[in-house]
Design a protein around this motif. Sequence first.
Motif, PDB file in Angstrom:
ATOM      1  N   SER A  35      -1.782 -88.528  69.756  1.00 53.64           N
ATOM      2  CA  SER A  35      -1.014 -89.782  69.792  1.00 53.64           C
ATOM      3  C   SER A  35      -0.057 -89.849  68.600  1.00 53.64           C
ATOM      4  N   CYS A  36       0.273 -88.706  68.034  1.00 52.85           N
ATOM      5  CA  CYS A  36       1.147 -88.647  66.842  1.00 52.85           C
ATOM      6  C   CYS A  36       2.415 -89.482  67.047  1.00 52.85           C
ATOM      7  N   PHE A  80       7.759 -86.699  69.235  1.00 51.41           N
ATOM      8  CA  PHE A  80       8.914 -86.409  70.080  1.00 51.41           C
ATOM      9  C   PHE A  80       9.921 -85.433  69.460  1.00 51.41           C
ATOM     10  N   VAL A  81      10.415 -85.748  68.270  1.00 51.52           N
ATOM     11  CA  VAL A  81      11.534 -84.968  67.731  1.00 51.52           C
ATOM     12  C   VAL A  81      11.173 -83.494  67.500  1.00 51.52           C
ATOM     13  N   MET A 101      13.289 -81.893  70.420  1.00 50.15           N
ATOM     14  CA  MET A 101      14.706 -82.090  70.126  1.00 50.15           C
ATOM     15  C   MET A 101      15.436 -80.861  69.579  1.00 50.15           C
ATOM     16  N   GLY A 102      14.715 -79.741  69.477  1.00 51.34           N
ATOM     17  CA  GLY A 102      15.401 -78.502  69.112  1.00 51.34           C
ATOM     18  C   GLY A 102      15.633 -78.308  67.630  1.00 51.34           C
ATOM     19  N   ALA A 127      15.767 -74.853  68.643  1.00 51.57           N
ATOM     20  CA  ALA A 127      14.530 -74.092  68.461  1.00 51.57           C
ATOM     21  C   ALA A 127      13.426 -75.071  68.090  1.00 51.57           C
ATOM     22  N   SER A 128      12.328 -74.547  67.591  1.00 53.38           N
ATOM     23  CA  SER A 128      11.198 -75.398  67.210  1.00 53.38           C
ATOM     24  C   SER A 128      10.671 -76.200  68.404  1.00 53.38           C
ATOM     25  N   PHE A 129      10.903 -75.699  69.630  1.00 54.68           N
ATOM     26  CA  PHE A 129      10.349 -76.382  70.805  1.00 54.68           C
ATOM     27  C   PHE A 129       8.821 -76.383  70.662  1.00 54.68           C
ATOM     28  N   PHE A 130       8.206 -77.541  70.719  1.00 53.35           N
ATOM     29  CA  PHE A 130       6.781 -77.679  70.416  1.00 53.35           C
ATOM     30  C   PHE A 130       6.442 -76.985  69.083  1.00 53.35           C
TER      31      PHE A 130
END
Length: 367
Positions: free
Chosen positions: A103-104, A108-109, A113-114, A133-136
């Motif tokens: 539940s952080c 989202f970002v 958000m790449g 990048a940094s997807f998940f």
Amino acid sequence: MKINGAVVRAKGGPFVLEQLELAEPGDDQVLVKIVASGMCHTDLICRDQYYPVPLPMVLGHEGAGIVEKVGRGVKKVVPGDHVVLTFYTCGHCPACLSGDSTSCANFFVPNFMGKAADGSCTMHDHGGGEIGASFFGQSSFGSYALSYERNTVKVPKDVPLELLGPLGCGIQTGAGSVLNALNPPAGSSIAIFGAGAVGLSAVMGAVIAGCTTIISVDIKDNRLAFAKDLGATHTINAAKGNPVEEIQKLTGGGILYALETSGVAAVLGQAINSTCYGGEIGIVGAPPLGTTIPVDVNFMLFNRKLRGIVEGHSVPDIFIPRLVELYRQGKFPFDKLVKFYNFDQINEAAADSEKGVTIKPVLRIVG
Ligand code: CXF
Ligand code: ZN
């Protein structure tokens, strides 16, 4: 450093293998040589912009690999460790501090958000253009990925690393939704809607929980047969009959636990309607943004509980090693869901997943 990554530049794909430049790890980051990466439905809905992530981007969020280098502040892993990469959470919001990191407040970002958690862009193409990048907190469709200490989970070296990536998302989502979230007692009954990677992992989770009635609902007979093979006690083909009526008949009035994994709004309605008084319904499948369903308030009033479940409500550093051990003991045969593809077959893997011929594609990325 130079890496190979699969870039999605336009809505709907394709994934194109390109040489890219990846930044050095920051203080809290880990550079991971990706051995293999699972492909999850969420990669495809982001490619197709049902979830409108900024493009171009390197997707992939079920990475498994070997730690190459760690930032100055990283203590959890060292170079050479085998790791599974999972979802990013911040670690400092009230939810994370209370142990409920799925539940952080800052989910989202850095997941979608790449950008890295500090807002920087960590990947560029050969022309110097920014690549999301940094997807998940990873972007695992690449030969190397930058993860964070928090979403990097150490795993034992005596299990095949190339198999483990899907534990970081789809498999932990299904199993965890049962074992961590719904938590049905031994001897209880559960209905699991959808027999894809998440739904079938939920079936395996229900077996581990000791559920004695495990009903798998899908519209494909081959998937239902698979669910039976994994321990479902009953199957319902919803294309041929009414699952709500059949579940009511099987249970004598409705089921206590229902899990919706298909992402189809009408199926969520069926999952809700299949429950008895006091029943609990978990929403796991992700429909397009803005999807709504009508809910009969008086039906819910009789102590029913409808809840969303993200990533199996798991604490990955605890849950993923447990799943590895269950696999090692033969109690969680998630390898049966996996089909391997070479990295340059990524578009074929996606197509097979969408056609339903492959349940969990895993890309072999580094030999
Ligand atoms: C996602 C599903 C949509 C909500 C966030 C978590 N899980 C990964 O694929
Ligand atoms: Zn996923």
